[in-house]
Scaffold this active site. Structure first.
Site, PDB file in Angstrom:
ATOM      1  N   HIS A 120     -37.070  29.202  25.062  1.00  0.00           N
ATOM      2  CA  HIS A 120     -36.536  27.870  24.768  1.00  0.00           C
ATOM      3  C   HIS A 120     -35.114  27.728  25.317  1.00  0.00           C
ATOM      4  CE1 HIS A 120     -35.795  24.191  22.450  1.00  0.00           C
ATOM      5  NE2 HIS A 120     -34.615  24.723  22.179  1.00  0.00           N
ATOM      6  N   GLU A 121     -34.282  28.702  25.027  1.00  0.00           N
ATOM      7  CA  GLU A 121     -32.892  28.655  25.505  1.00  0.00           C
ATOM      8  C   GLU A 121     -32.831  28.758  27.026  1.00  0.00           C
ATOM      9  OE1 GLU A 121     -30.327  27.828  23.684  1.00  0.00           O
ATOM     10  OE2 GLU A 121     -31.629  27.722  21.934  1.00  0.00           O
TER      11      GLU A 121
END
Length: 83
Positions: A49-50
């Site tokens: 996600h990051e």
């Protein structure tokens, strides 16, 4: 010399107790392994996600100096006078 009935009964109880303890230990180890797998799975999802944020910023032309999960390297900090 042959063991008497009391000694045989004691050995049976001891063997049964050890078997129960090993079953409980086996169940606990299985639970611990499951917990580690869940933590690793969530960690992978968070990193991906990051990484999406990082790649989107780079694609949009924003200068990115570092990639970090969370708030960067400082896990705990303290400044005098601020508590």
């Amino acid at each position: 010399m042959a063991a008497g009935p009391a000694a045989r009964a004691c050995a049976t109880v001891l063997a049964s107790t050890i078997r129960v303890m090993l079953d409980q230990l086996s169940a606990w180890v299985g639970t611990a392994v499951d917990l580690v797998l869940v933590i690793l799975g969530f960690s992978l999802i968070i990193v991906l996600h990051e990484l999406g944020h990082f790649l989107a910023a780079r694609w949009a032309g924003i200068r990115v100096l570092a990639f970090a999960v969370g708030f960067g390297p400082a896990v705990l900090s303290f400044r005098k006078g601020l508590g």
